[in-house]
Design a protein around this motif. Structure first.
Motif, PDB file in Angstrom:
ATOM      1  N   ALA A  81       0.826  -1.211   0.000  1.00 39.04           N
ATOM      2  CA  ALA A  81       0.000   0.000   0.000  1.00 39.04           C
ATOM      3  C   ALA A  81       0.857   1.256   0.000  1.00 39.04           C
ATOM      4  O   ALA A  81       0.574   2.219  -0.737  1.00 39.04           O
ATOM      5  N   LEU A  82       1.918   1.283   0.808  1.00 39.34           N
ATOM      6  CA  LEU A  82       2.747   2.486   0.894  1.00 39.34           C
ATOM      7  C   LEU A  82       3.597   2.668  -0.354  1.00 39.34           C
ATOM      8  O   LEU A  82       3.803   3.805  -0.800  1.00 39.34           O
ATOM      9  N   LEU A  83       4.089   1.592  -0.922  1.00 38.08           N
ATOM     10  CA  LEU A  83       4.850   1.733  -2.166  1.00 38.08           C
ATOM     11  C   LEU A  83       3.976   2.291  -3.282  1.00 38.08           C
ATOM     12  O   LEU A  83       4.443   3.063  -4.122  1.00 38.08           O
ATOM     13  N   GLN A  84       2.721   1.906  -3.292  1.00 34.05           N
ATOM     14  CA  GLN A  84       1.825   2.389  -4.342  1.00 34.05           C
ATOM     15  C   GLN A  84       1.137   3.695  -3.986  1.00 34.05           C
ATOM     16  O   GLN A  84       0.416   4.250  -4.813  1.00 34.05           O
ATOM     17  N   GLY A  85       1.338   4.171  -2.759  1.00 33.23           N
ATOM     18  CA  GLY A  85       0.691   5.410  -2.350  1.00 33.23           C
ATOM     19  C   GLY A  85      -0.798   5.267  -2.124  1.00 33.23           C
ATOM     20  O   GLY A  85      -1.551   6.239  -2.245  1.00 33.23           O
ATOM     21  N   ARG A  86      -1.256   4.074  -1.757  1.00 35.13           N
ATOM     22  CA  ARG A  86      -2.674   3.841  -1.506  1.00 35.13           C
ATOM     23  C   ARG A  86      -2.944   4.043  -0.010  1.00 35.13           C
ATOM     24  O   ARG A  86      -2.979   3.090   0.772  1.00 35.13           O
ATOM     25  N   PHE A  87      -3.162   5.273   0.379  1.00 36.68           N
ATOM     26  CA  PHE A  87      -3.266   5.572   1.807  1.00 36.68           C
ATOM     27  C   PHE A  87      -4.592   5.128   2.403  1.00 36.68           C
ATOM     28  O   PHE A  87      -4.664   4.815   3.600  1.00 36.68           O
ATOM     29  N   ASP A  88      -5.654   5.068   1.619  1.00 37.68           N
ATOM     30  CA  ASP A  88      -6.915   4.537   2.130  1.00 37.68           C
ATOM     31  C   ASP A  88      -6.744   3.068   2.519  1.00 37.68           C
ATOM     32  O   ASP A  88      -7.249   2.617   3.560  1.00 37.68           O
ATOM     33  N   GLU A  89      -6.031   2.336   1.685  1.00 37.08           N
ATOM     34  CA  GLU A  89      -5.761   0.929   1.966  1.00 37.08           C
ATOM     35  C   GLU A  89      -4.894   0.792   3.215  1.00 37.08           C
ATOM     36  O   GLU A  89      -5.130  -0.069   4.070  1.00 37.08           O
ATOM     37  N   ALA A  90      -3.888   1.657   3.317  1.00 35.30           N
ATOM     38  CA  ALA A  90      -3.016   1.627   4.493  1.00 35.30           C
ATOM     39  C   ALA A  90      -3.803   1.947   5.765  1.00 35.30           C
ATOM     40  O   ALA A  90      -3.621   1.305   6.806  1.00 35.30           O
ATOM     41  N   ASP A  91      -4.698   2.924   5.681  1.00 31.94           N
ATOM     42  CA  ASP A  91      -5.505   3.298   6.850  1.00 31.94           C
ATOM     43  C   ASP A  91      -6.380   2.132   7.306  1.00 31.94           C
ATOM     44  O   ASP A  91      -6.565   1.901   8.514  1.00 31.94           O
ATOM     45  N   ALA A  92      -6.930   1.387   6.360  1.00 32.21           N
ATOM     46  CA  ALA A  92      -7.775   0.248   6.715  1.00 32.21           C
ATOM     47  C   ALA A  92      -6.956  -0.830   7.438  1.00 32.21           C
ATOM     48  O   ALA A  92      -7.417  -1.434   8.414  1.00 32.21           O
ATOM     49  N   LEU A  93      -5.742  -1.051   6.965  1.00 30.86           N
ATOM     50  CA  LEU A  93      -4.872  -2.037   7.615  1.00 30.86           C
ATOM     51  C   LEU A  93      -4.464  -1.578   9.004  1.00 30.86           C
ATOM     52  O   LEU A  93      -4.437  -2.367   9.959  1.00 30.86           O
ATOM     53  N   LEU A  94      -4.181  -0.283   9.153  1.00 37.11           N
ATOM     54  CA  LEU A  94      -3.829   0.246  10.468  1.00 37.11           C
ATOM     55  C   LEU A  94      -5.010   0.120  11.426  1.00 37.11           C
ATOM     56  O   LEU A  94      -4.823  -0.137  12.624  1.00 37.11           O
ATOM     57  N   ALA A  95      -6.212   0.293  10.909  1.00 38.07           N
ATOM     58  CA  ALA A  95      -7.405   0.132  11.751  1.00 38.07           C
ATOM     59  C   ALA A  95      -7.522  -1.305  12.243  1.00 38.07           C
ATOM     60  O   ALA A  95      -7.882  -1.558  13.399  1.00 38.07           O
ATOM     61  N   GLU A  96      -7.220  -2.263  11.381  1.00 37.50           N
ATOM     62  CA  GLU A  96      -7.227  -3.665  11.797  1.00 37.50           C
ATOM     63  C   GLU A  96      -6.194  -3.900  12.902  1.00 37.50           C
ATOM     64  O   GLU A  96      -6.462  -4.583  13.893  1.00 37.50           O
ATOM     65  N   MET A  97      -5.010  -3.322  12.728  1.00 36.63           N
ATOM     66  CA  MET A  97      -3.952  -3.486  13.726  1.00 36.63           C
ATOM     67  C   MET A  97      -4.354  -2.856  15.055  1.00 36.63           C
ATOM     68  O   MET A  97      -4.114  -3.422  16.131  1.00 36.63           O
ATOM     69  N   ARG A  98      -4.990  -1.709  14.965  1.00 31.24           N
ATOM     70  CA  ARG A  98      -5.419  -1.013  16.189  1.00 31.24           C
ATOM     71  C   ARG A  98      -6.465  -1.849  16.929  1.00 31.24           C
ATOM     72  O   ARG A  98      -6.399  -1.998  18.159  1.00 31.24           O
ATOM     73  N   ALA A  99      -7.404  -2.398  16.200  1.00 30.36           N
ATOM     74  CA  ALA A  99      -8.458  -3.194  16.828  1.00 30.36           C
ATOM     75  C   ALA A  99      -7.903  -4.467  17.458  1.00 30.36           C
ATOM     76  O   ALA A  99      -8.407  -4.938  18.478  1.00 30.36           O
ATOM     77  N   ALA A 100      -6.839  -4.999  16.858  1.00 29.62           N
ATOM     78  CA  ALA A 100      -6.244  -6.243  17.372  1.00 29.62           C
ATOM     79  C   ALA A 100      -5.196  -5.985  18.444  1.00 29.62           C
ATOM     80  O   ALA A 100      -4.665  -6.939  19.029  1.00 29.62           O
ATOM     81  N   GLY A 101      -4.876  -4.716  18.699  1.00 27.88           N
ATOM     82  CA  GLY A 101      -3.851  -4.403  19.698  1.00 27.88           C
ATOM     83  C   GLY A 101      -2.457  -4.765  19.253  1.00 27.88           C
ATOM     84  O   GLY A 101      -1.619  -5.196  20.054  1.00 27.88           O
ATOM     85  N   SER A 102      -2.158  -4.590  17.979  1.00 25.22           N
ATOM     86  CA  SER A 102      -0.846  -4.952  17.453  1.00 25.22           C
ATOM     87  C   SER A 102       0.265  -4.122  18.094  1.00 25.22           C
ATOM     88  O   SER A 102       0.179  -2.888  18.128  1.00 25.22           O
ATOM     89  N   PRO A 103       1.330  -4.755  18.568  1.00 25.04           N
ATOM     90  CA  PRO A 103       2.437  -3.996  19.147  1.00 25.04           C
ATOM     91  C   PRO A 103       3.222  -3.213  18.102  1.00 25.04           C
ATOM     92  O   PRO A 103       3.979  -2.306  18.451  1.00 25.04           O
ATOM     93  N   ASN A 104       3.047  -3.549  16.838  1.00 21.68           N
ATOM     94  CA  ASN A 104       3.785  -2.876  15.770  1.00 21.68           C
ATOM     95  C   ASN A 104       3.019  -1.693  15.184  1.00 21.68           C
ATOM     96  O   ASN A 104       3.500  -1.063  14.233  1.00 21.68           O
ATOM     97  N   LEU A 105       1.848  -1.402  15.730  1.00 14.25           N
ATOM     98  CA  LEU A 105       1.046  -0.301  15.189  1.00 14.25           C
ATOM     99  C   LEU A 105       1.795   1.035  15.187  1.00 14.25           C
ATOM    100  O   LEU A 105       1.775   1.738  14.167  1.00 14.25           O
ATOM    101  N   PRO A 106       2.473   1.443  16.281  1.00 16.26           N
ATOM    102  CA  PRO A 106       3.087   2.779  16.287  1.00 16.26           C
ATOM    103  C   PRO A 106       4.079   3.004  15.155  1.00 16.26           C
ATOM    104  O   PRO A 106       4.055   4.056  14.513  1.00 16.26           O
ATOM    105  N   ILE A 107       4.931   2.037  14.893  1.00 12.97           N
ATOM    106  CA  ILE A 107       5.945   2.273  13.857  1.00 12.97           C
ATOM    107  C   ILE A 107       5.326   2.285  12.467  1.00 12.97           C
ATOM    108  O   ILE A 107       5.685   3.102  11.612  1.00 12.97           O
TER     109      ILE A 107
END
Length: 975
Positions: A609-635
Motif C-alpha cells: 500500500a505504501l509503495l503504491q501510495g494507496r493511503f486509504d488501503e493503508a488506513d484500513a490495515l492500520l485500523a485492523e492493527m489497532r483493533a487487534a492491539g498490534s504492538p507494531n502499530l506505532p511504527i
C-alpha cells in the motif's frame, strides 16, 4: 442376502439416506456396535445399492497403529478419487487441506452422487476426524453421503458432528439359525442354534466362525467366547509358514508392503500370502501390497505374540525399513516400531519424528513423540531428559496447553540449573531466548560467559557464539546445527548480513553432511535473505534454490516460508496484485511457530500500500492493527504518516517510539532506521537529522529488509532523503543516484522508481534540469500503479508584498524582509538579457543623467554655489539647535540634528579623497561597488533561506558598471 439377516430396519434407513443423496443432498450416518457385529456388512449392502443407482463409492479404513500417517483414511479416499491428486503433499495447513479435499468431493458430486465409507473411526487420528467434521459441515447441501463405522465405547468423535446413528446389537436366536444355514448350506437343529447363540451372543462374525467350525466337524465346545478363539480356529488350518508370515504382517499393520514383510521375515512371502488370500484372511491392496480382510484377524494374530515376540517383530520391521531404500518409511512409522521394539535408537527416532511433525505443523503429534521419548530415556540421563522436557513444554504451549507446558519448561529450567552442564545451559537458554524467560537466559549467560553484564542484544549473540565453538570443538553436528541456527536468529539486525551469509553456508555444509533436510532448508532461507540485505543479485538464485527444495520437501513449515519469500520477491519487483494474492494465501496456510500470521499479513500488505501510495488501503490495515492491539502499530502508523508528508504525525509517533525504547523494535530495526530518517527529514531538525544520519551511515551500500519479510529500500535512499531535507543537493543527488542503481541491479523497480523521482526533485531544487528523468518516472509509475510524488516545474515568484518578499523557485518558497539588494535583483530579472547600469540601480531617478555625464567626462557633482548654500544652511541649523537646547526642547533638537546629518552626508558624497570635488564619473564607480555589494549580500542571505534560488541567481546574474540577468533557460516570473 445373508449379510442382511436381522438388519432390515437399519438397512432401510441407510437405503433411504442413499436415495436422498442421489436426488437432493447428503448427510452423515454413523453405524456403531461391537467388533464383528456386522457394521461393515450393513454398509457394504448400502454401498452396493448406491453403485447400482449410479453413485460413486469411495471406501477407506482407519488403522490403530501409531505409525500411520495423519489423515490416513482420507488419503485412501483421495487416491481412489484421483490417484494423481497431491493435496496432501501440496497443502500447507489443515485448513487448506480440508478445503482441497472438500473441493474435490464437491466437484465429483456435481457430476454424480458420492458415497464415502469410512471404516473403523475408533482408530481415526484427531486430524482425520476434524476433516470429517469439515467435509460434513461444508458439503451438507451437496450430493455427498458419508457413512462411518466405529466400535461402541471406543471412539472419541467430535460432539459437533451431526449424524444419524445406527447402533447394531447381536442377532436373535432365530436370526442366528438363519445365518448358520446361510453360511454352511445346512439346516442346524434347534439345540445347535441355541448353543451357538449362547456362546456368540448373536455376534454375526462369531456366528459365522462357529458355523464354519461346526461344518468342518470341530466340536462346538472348542469355540471360545471371543473372536480371538474364532479366528484361531480358522488360522489353525494354515501351515506354520503362512501363520508365521501373517504374525509378522500383523506387526506392520492392517495394510502392508510385501517387500517390507519379506525383509522382516528374511524370506519370500509370495506363496504364503497366496494361501492366506485363498483362505480369505488377506486380500490384495494394490501392486505389491496386501491387507487383512478384517482387523480382528490382525488383532488376533498380534495377540499371539508375547512381549518378546512383539519387540522382535517391531525390531525386524525397523530393520527392514532401514534396509529397503525403495520403500518410503515415514519418521512416525519408524518411531512407532522403534518405540515398541524398545531399541536403543528409539528415543532418537522419536525425536526425529517429533521434529518432522513440527515441520508439518502437526504439534499435537509431536507432543506424543516427545512423551514416548521421555518414557524410554533412563532417569540417569538427566541432561538428555531435560532437553526433551523443554521441547515438550514449548510444543505444549504452542498447542494452547499453557499450564502443562509451563510446568514442563520450569521443570527443565530447574534441572538445567541443578545439573550446571554448560552445553545444556546454553541449549536451554538459546531455546528460550526471545520467549519471555529473561532471568534464566541472563543467569545462563553469567554462568557461561563469565564477563561483565551484557546488553540484552548481546546475551544471545555471546551465548550462541560460545555454544557454536563448543559444538565445533566436540564435533557434535546436531548441536552445531542447532547453535548455528540459534546464532543466525540472535545476531539478526542490520549490519550483520555478511556474518549471516557465512553462518548460513556453514550450517548448510553441516546439514548436508548429516542429511538434515530441515537445517539445510533453514540455512538456504537465511542465506538468501542476507544476500538480499547486501544488495547482491545472487539472492535471486538463492531464493529459487530454496523454493525448489522447499517444494520437494513436502514440509508445510517450509512451504509456508516459501510463500513468504514469493511474496517478498513480488513486492520487490513491483508485482503488487500478485503479492497481495500471495499474502492472503499465506494467511490461509496458518502460522509458523512464534510468527503471528496477522502481523505477517499486515507487514506485507502495508508495504504494498505504501509503495503504491494507496493511503486509504493503508488506513484500513492500520485500523485492523489497532483493533487487534498490534504492538507494531506505532511504527507502521509513523511510517504511513511520513509517507503522507505529515510531519506532525510522524514526529508524534517518533517521540512515543523513542520513549518506549528500541528493544521493542528488534525485528523491526530496518523499518525503524527508515522511519527515523523520514521523520527527521520532515522536521528538518538538525539534531534529529544528524542522529538519523549517524544511525544509517554504517549500513550504506546495504538494504533494509524488515523481519526478512519485506524490503524497505536501500539505505543510500534514506541517507539521501536526509541530505535533501538539509539542502545538501549534491550529496542528495549522488545518494539517490546510488540508490536507484542499486535497485536496478536487483530488479527492484519500485525502489528504483522512488529514488529516481526524488532525484528529479533534488535536481530541480538545485536549479538543474532533470532532463527526460521526469518523463521516464511518470511512465513507469503508471505501469506499476504507483502514485509517486513527482516534482513539478512550479511557478517562479519574485514578488514584494508590503514589506516582505515572496520568493518561489524549484518548488520551494521563502519569505525575506525588504532589502535594496532584492530590489536590484527584481529590476534585473524584469529585463532578462538587458544591461542595466549600476548607477541606475543605485538611483533609478537620476541614473540616466549620471550615465550621460560619465560619457562626457564628468562635471562636478556640486558646484561652488551649491556648496555655499549647504554651508549657510548648516550654520542656521547650528543656531536653531542651540536655541532648542536652551529651551529644553529635546524633540526639536533631535529633528534638527537629523537634518544636519543628512546635509553633511550629501557633502561627503560630493567630495573625493583629500576633500577634492567628486565628479559624476566618480559617482558611477561608487554605484558599481554599492550595487555589487548589495546583490552579493542578498545572495548570501538566500544561501540559507533558499539555496536553489541562490544557486540559480549566481549562475544567471553578472555585476559591474552594468549588470545583467541572463538565465540558461527562459523562466517566467510572477511579480
Amino acid at each position: 442376502m445373508a449379510i442382511l439377516i436381522g438388519r432390515e430396519h437399519p438397512a432401510a434407513i441407510l437405503r433411504g439416506e442413499v436415495g436422498r443423496a442421489l436426488t437432493s443432498h447428503g448427510s452423515l450416518v454413523l453405524v456403531t456396535g461391537e467388533a464383528g457385529v456386522g457394521k461393515s456388512a450393513l454398509v457394504a449392502e448400502a454401498a452396493g445399492h448406491a453403485v447400482a443407482a449410479g453413485a460413486q463409492v469411495l471406501s477407506a479404513a482407519c488403522w490403530e497403529g501409531e505409525g500411520a500417517p495423519g489423515y490416513w483414511p482420507w488419503v485412501q479416499v483421495v487416491r481412489r478419487l484421483n490417484p494423481g491428486a497431491d493435496v496432501f503433499e501440496s497443502a500447507r495447513t489443515p485448513f487448506e487441506l480440508y478445503d482441497a479435499v472438500t473441493a474435490l468431493l464437491v466437484a465429483l458430486s456435481r457430476e454424480r452422487p458420492v458415497v464415502i465409507v469410512l471404516e473403523d473411526l475408533h482408530w481415526a487420528d484427531a486430524a482425520s476426524l476434524k476433516l470429517l467434521e469439515f467435509v460434513v459441515r461444508h458439503a451438507w447441501f451437496e450430493r455427498i453421503l458419508v457413512i462411518g463405522t466405529y466400535r461402541e465405547g471406543e471412539a472419541d468423535l467430535p460432539p459437533e458432528l451431526k449424524a444419524t446413528t445406527l447402533a447394531l446389537s447381536g442377532l436373535g436366536r432365530e436370526e442366528v439359525g438363519e445365518l448358520v444355514a446361510q453360511t454352511t448350506g445346512l439346516r442346524p437343529d434347534d439345540e445347535l442354534v441355541t448353543e451357538i447363540h449362547r456362546r456368540t451372543g448373536g455376534n454375526p462374525f462369531f456366528v459365522e466362525q462357529a458355523a464354519r467350525l461346526w461344518q468342518g466337524g470341530s466340536p462346538l465346545d472348542t469355540i471360545p467366547a471371543e473372536v480371538r478363539a474364532a479366528v484361531e480356529r480358522r488360522l489353525s488350518r494354515l501351515s506354520g509358514e503362512v501363520r508365521e508370515t501373517l504374525r509378522a504382517a500383523s506387526v506392520l499393520g492392517r495394510e502392508f508392503a510385501d517387500e517390507v514383510l519379506g525383509a522382516s521375515v528374511g524370506r519370500g512371502v509370495a506363496v504364503p500370502l497366496g494361501q492366506a488370500v485363498a483362505a480369505k484372511l488377506v486380500a490384495p491392496a494394490g501392486e505389491g501390497r496386501h491387507a487383512f480382510v478384517h482387523d480382528l484377524v490382525r488383532e488376533t494374530l498380534y495377540a499371539e505374540l508375547d512381549e518378546e515376540g512383539r519387540r522382535a517383530g517391531h525390531a525386524a520391521a525397523l530393520a527392514a525399513f532401514g534396509a529397503l531404500g525403495s520403500v518410503v518409511a515415514y519418521p512416525a512409522s519408524l518411531a512407532h516400531h522403534a518405540y515398541l521394539a524398545a531399541v536403543p535408537e528409539a528415543p532418537a527416532l522419536l525425536l526425529a519424528a517429533a521434529q518432522d511433525a513440527e515441520a508439518r505443523l502437526a504439534d499435537e503429534e509431536a507432543v506424543g513423540h516427545y512423551r514416548r521419548a521421555l518414557e524410554l530415556v533412563p532417569g540417569a540421563e538427566r541432561a538428555r531428559r531435560t532437553g526433551i522436557e523443554l521441547d515438550l513444554g514449548l510444543t505444549l504451549q504452542r498447542i494452547g496447553e499453557h499450564e502443562e507446558g509451563g510446568r514442563a519448561i520450569e521443570a527443565a529450567i530447574a534441572a538445567a540449573r541443578e545439573l550446571d552442564d554448560p552445553g545444556l545451559l546454553a541449549h536451554a537458554a538459546l531455546k528460550l531466548y526471545h520467549l519471555g524467560f529473561p532471568d534464566f537466559v541472563r543467569e545462563a549467560h553469567r554462568r557461561l560467559v563469565r564477563g561483565e553484564v551484557a546488553a540484552a542484544d548481546d546475551v544471545g549473540e555471546q551465548l550462541s557464539g560460545l555454544a557454536a565453538d563448543r559444538a565445533r570443538h566436540a564435533g557434535d553436528a546436531q548441536a552445531l546445527g542447532f547453535t548455528l541456527l540459534a546464532r543466525l536468529s540472535a545476531i539478526w539486525r542490520p549490519g550483520t548480513a555478511e556474518e549471516r551469509v557465512a553462518l548460513a553456508e556453514e550450517l548448510a555444509e553441516v546439514a548436508t553432511r548429516a542429511n538434515d533436510t530441515q537445517h539445510l532448508l533453514h540455512a538456504l532461507s537465511w542465506r538468501a535473505s542476507a544476500l538480499l540485505e547486501l544488495g547482491d543479485p545472487a539472492h535471486t538464485a538463492a531464493d529459487q534454490d530454496f523454493l525448489r527444495r522447499a517444494e520437494r520437501s513436502g514440509l508445510p513449515l517450509f512451504e509456508h516460508e516459501a510463500m513468504v519469500i514469493r511474496t517478498r520477491h513480488a513486492l520487490l519487483q513491483g508485482r503488487f496484485d500478485e503479492a497481495r494474492a500471495l499474502s492472503e494465501t499465506t494467511r490461509e496456510l496458518g502460522e509458523q511457530p512464534y510468527v503471528s500470521g496477522a502481523e505477517l499479513r499486515w507487514t506485507q500488505l502495508l508495504s504494498a500500500a505504501l509503495l503504491q501510495g494507496r493511503f486509504d488501503e493503508a488506513d484500513a490495515l492500520l485500523a485492523e492493527m489497532r483493533a487487534a492491539g498490534s504492538p507494531n502499530l506505532p511504527i507502521f502508523a509513523g511510517v504511513t504518516a511520513a509517507e503522507r508528508g505529515d510531519a506532525h504525525g510522524a514526529l508524534n509517533h517518533l517521540t512515543r517510539l523513542m520513549a518506549g525504547g528500541e528493544d521493542l523494535l528488534t525485528w523491526m530495526a530496518p523499518l525503524w532506521l527508515r522511519f527515523q530518517a523520514q521523520a527527521a527529514a520532515l522536521s528538518k531538525d538538525p539534531e534529529l537529522c544528524q542522529n538519523a544520519r549517524e544511525a544509517i551511515a554504517p549500513h550504506l551500500g546495504q538494504w533494509a529488509v524488515t523481519s526478512t519479510i519485506v524490503v524497505d529500500g536501500p539505505f543510500e535512499h534514506w541517507a539521501a532523503v536526509l541530505d535533501a531535507a538539509q539542502g545538501r543537493w549534491r550529496a542528495a543527488a549522488d545518494g539517490f543516484t546510488a540508490a536507484y542503481r542499486a535497485a536496478d541491479r536487483l530488479g527492484a523497480r519500485p525502489w528504483s522508481l522512488t529514488s529516481r523521482a526524488r532525484l528529479a526533485e533534488v535536481l530541480l531544487a538545485a536549479g538543474e534540469d532533470p532532463g527526460p528523468l521526469l518523463a521516464d518516472v511518470t511512465r513507469e509509475a503508471e505501469e506499476l500503479g504507483m502514485r509517486v510524488r513527482l516534482p513539478q516545474r512550479a511557478a517562479s515568484v519574485f514578488r514584494l508584498d508590503g514589506d516582505v518578499w515572496t520568493l518561489t523557485f524549484a518548488g520551494h518558497t521563502a519569505h525575506l524582509p525588504d532589502a535594496k539588494g532584492l530590489r536590484d535583483l527584481r529590476t534585473l530579472m524584469g529585463s532578462p538579457g538587458t544591461d542595466i547600469s549600476a548607477v541606475e540601480l543605485l538611483n533609478p531617478a537620476g541614473g540616466a543623467e549620471a550615465v550621460a555625464a560619465r560619457r562626457m567626462g564628468g562635471d562636478a557633482v556640486l558646484d561652488d554655489e551649491a556648496k555655499a548654500q549647504y554651508r549657510r544652511r548648516l550654520e542656521l541649523l547650528d543656531d536653531e539647535i542651540d536655541r532648542a537646547a536652551v529651551r529644553g526642547d529635546d524633540q526639536r533638537v533631535t529633528a534638527l540634528d537629523a537634518e544636519r546629518e543628512a546635509l553633511l552626508s550629501e557633502l561627503r558624497k560630493a567630495a573625493g579623497l583629500g576633500g577634492r570635488t567628486r565628479r559624476l564619473g566618480d559617482e558611477a564607480e561608487r554605484a558599481r561597488k554599492a550595487v555589487t555589494n548589495r546583490i552579493r549580500n542578498t545572495l548570501r542571505q538566500l544561501d540559507d533561506r533558499h539555496p536553489a534560488l541562490a544557486a540559480h541567481l549566481r549562475a544567471s546574474i553578472s555585476t559591474g558598471a552594468t549588470c545583467r540577468y541572463q538565465p540558461p533557460d527562459p523562466i517566467t516570473w510572477t511579480w
